[in-house]
Design a protein around this motif. Structure first.
Motif: not given
Length: 77
Positions: A1-8, A53-68
């Motif tokens: 997870m990117q640091l920016l995603d963690q921050h958001r 904030l959700v709009a700013g999450l990385s696409e990679n993170y959202k794709e990996r966690t979309n099932g959750e």
């Protein structure tokens, strides 16, 4: 997870806590919510911020966690 995603995500958690505190303060009923503009404004602002904030999450993170998490639905709120 990117640091920016963690921050958001940290900010999202804080806004969720603010919503819970508002519900605790004003009550957990539609009647209480609809009768108090401060309650409405507080919760609406927090939901708006969560969506941004959700709009700013990385696409990679959202794709990996979309099932959750239904990220698109949360963003659309």
């Amino acid at each position: 997870m990117q640091l920016l995603d963690q921050h958001r995500l940290g900010h999202i958690i804080e806004y969720c806590k603010r919503i819970q505190a508002t519900i605790t303060r004003f009550g957990n009923s539609y009647e209480a919510f609809s009768a108090d503009e401060d309650d409405q404004q507080s919760i609406a602002f927090s939901i708006l911020q969560i969506g941004e904030l959700v709009a700013g999450l990385s696409e990679n993170y959202k794709e990996r966690t979309n099932g959750e998490m239904p990220w698109q639905a949360i963003k659309a709120m």
